[in-house]
Design an enzyme around this catalytic site. Structure first.
Site, PDB file in Angstrom:
ATOM      1  N   ASP A 186      33.888 -12.104  29.748  1.00 45.65           N
ATOM      2  CA  ASP A 186      34.114 -13.672  29.951  1.00 45.65           C
ATOM      3  C   ASP A 186      35.367 -13.990  29.827  1.00 45.65           C
ATOM      4  O   ASP A 186      35.824 -13.884  28.512  1.00 45.65           O
ATOM      5  CB  ASP A 186      32.915 -14.238  29.202  1.00 45.65           C
ATOM      6  CG  ASP A 186      32.782 -15.819  29.477  1.00 45.65           C
ATOM      7  OD1 ASP A 186      32.449 -16.355  30.657  1.00 45.65           O
ATOM      8  OD2 ASP A 186      33.027 -16.509  28.327  1.00 45.65           O
ATOM      9  N   GLU A 270      33.738 -12.498  36.377  1.00 47.42           N
ATOM     10  CA  GLU A 270      33.342 -13.825  37.224  1.00 47.42           C
ATOM     11  C   GLU A 270      34.392 -13.813  38.199  1.00 47.42           C
ATOM     12  O   GLU A 270      35.783 -13.824  37.672  1.00 47.42           O
ATOM     13  CB  GLU A 270      33.180 -15.067  36.327  1.00 47.42           C
ATOM     14  CG  GLU A 270      31.601 -14.885  35.422  1.00 47.42           C
ATOM     15  CD  GLU A 270      31.628 -16.280  34.854  1.00 47.42           C
ATOM     16  OE1 GLU A 270      30.512 -16.964  35.165  1.00 47.42           O
ATOM     17  OE2 GLU A 270      32.530 -16.535  33.945  1.00 47.42           O
ATOM     18  N   ASP A 351      30.875 -17.730  24.186  1.00 45.69           N
ATOM     19  CA  ASP A 351      31.579 -16.516  25.076  1.00 45.69           C
ATOM     20  C   ASP A 351      30.676 -15.176  25.001  1.00 45.69           C
ATOM     21  O   ASP A 351      30.701 -14.649  26.021  1.00 45.69           O
ATOM     22  CB  ASP A 351      33.198 -16.416  24.639  1.00 45.69           C
ATOM     23  CG  ASP A 351      33.754 -17.697  25.061  1.00 45.69           C
ATOM     24  OD1 ASP A 351      33.574 -18.602  26.034  1.00 45.69           O
ATOM     25  OD2 ASP A 351      34.655 -18.121  24.447  1.00 45.69           O
TER      26      ASP A 351
END
Length: 367
Positions: A186, A270, A351
């Site tokens: 992340d 991501e 996170d």
């Protein structure tokens, strides 16, 4: 077949530096002339598309009759200008880039030449290049014998250093490894990333560390008379400071991506829009300092070389709002909330919770 580039430092003589400066200038001149003629041709025939299609675009050979000094430099470097301009137009029409711009003297100075009849070769700390002949090179690692040299790109930095990027081609048959060890990453504004194991990258933020020194050097530069000897000396100091920051960042990202590629069979991240994030949240300096895009590029090719995978999940996936314990999705979660708290009683670092959800979504896509 696969390609791999090797970048080395060049140490040209004074005569070779002069020829390199001529080549950089000629490449820029030809690019601008070809772009200018293309624009004029479009303006003339923009109402008649059929006539526009029949027009022949200019080639570098056309300009050698009018400008005889173009014959002094490497002809292959000028030939590659046409290919670069064609690629720029293709990127524009496909929507990947803006309309091609004219090149400035202040822009990056570089040119590309190709291998023809053994005109490029490495031997005993020297590299043979067209027109330049033998140039001293700092070859800090060997190029494997089964790699074939295809082309070379010679560039000059703002600090006056010369580099050559040697593009090679080799036969590769990557064996896809069975996915066993998987990790989710992340993006974190404070330290680059947090993985699903709870570990942080602890990126030192080199730009922030050097911000005061850089500001001091830039203030001194702003007080110098532009074009004077003192101005050029100070400009070099500022350029060296920027170059050091860039090298520190690149070194850290290479090492961190190497660790991940060696340890895991699959990495899940991501697919973030970093430019949009920097503009919307006013985190321009922090986003640029972390260089997340560069990091993911390094990570991807390092994984692919070993037959491993990089999975990118949708940027709209609610990784931060989803509880990794019960799966409940929060309606809202402000950016200032760094601890994730769920109604089920689960409490964790924001996170780390997101990294766990990213890993699970990657495993779902993998399945």
């Amino acid at each position: 077949m696969a390609n791999k580039a090797y970048k080395f430092r060049l140490y040209p003589t004074q005569e070779q530096e002069q020829l390199l400066a001529k080549t950089f200038g000629c490449v820029r001149f030809v690019y601008n002339k070809m772009l200018e003629e293309r624009i004029q041709m479009y303006e003339k025939f923009k109402d008649d598309k059929e006539a526009l299609k029949k027009q022949k675009f200019p080639t570098p050979a056309k300009y050698k009759k009018e400008f005889a000094w173009l014959k002094e430099v490497d002809s292959l470097a000028l030939a590659n200008v046409q290919l670069n301009l064609q690629k720029a137009y293709q990127n524009f029409f496909s929507g990947r880039a803006k309309f091609p711009k004219f090149k400035s003297r202040k822009a990056k100075q570089s040119y590309t030449t190709n291998v023809v009849n053994g005109n490029i070769m490495l031997l005993d700390g020297y590299i043979k290049l067209p027109k330049l002949k033998w140039v001293k090179i700092k070859q800090h690692r060997e190029i494997p014998s089964h790699h074939t040299i295809k082309s070379c790109t010679i560039s000059k930095t703002k600090t006056g250093k010369y580099y050559v990027s040697i593009l090679t081609e080799y036969e590769r048959q990557p064996v896809q490894k069975e996915v066993q060890a998987v990790v989710g990453l992340d993006f974190s504004m404070n330290g680059l990333f947090v993985d699903s194991e709870g570990k942080r990258a602890n990126y030192p933020r080199f730009y922030r560390q050097s911000l005061e020194k850089l500001a001091k050097e830039q203030r001194i530069l702003s007080r110098r008379k532009k074009g004077s000897n003192r101005w050029h000396k100070q400009r070099l100091k500022v350029a060296k400071r920027h170059e050091k920051i860039a090298n520190q960042r690149k070194d850290f990202l290479h090492k961190k991506s190497y660790e991940l590629a060696k340890q895991y069979d699959c990495v899940v991240i991501e697919d973030l829009n970093m430019k949009g994030m920097s503009q919307a949240l006013h985190f321009g300096k922090s986003v640029a300092d972390h260089a997340w895009g560069m990091f993911t590029t390094f990570l991807q090719y390092k994984l692919e070389e070993q037959g491993k995978k990089l999975i990118k999940i949708d940027k709209w996936f609610p990784s931060s709002k989803t509880c990794s314990c019960c799966g409940q999705v929060k309606e809202s979660l402000s950016l200032s909330e760094r601890i994730f708290r769920c109604d089920c009683g689960f409490v964790a670092d924001r996170d780390w919770n997101a990294a766990i959800n990213i890993k699970r979504e990657g495993l779902r896509l993998l399945a």
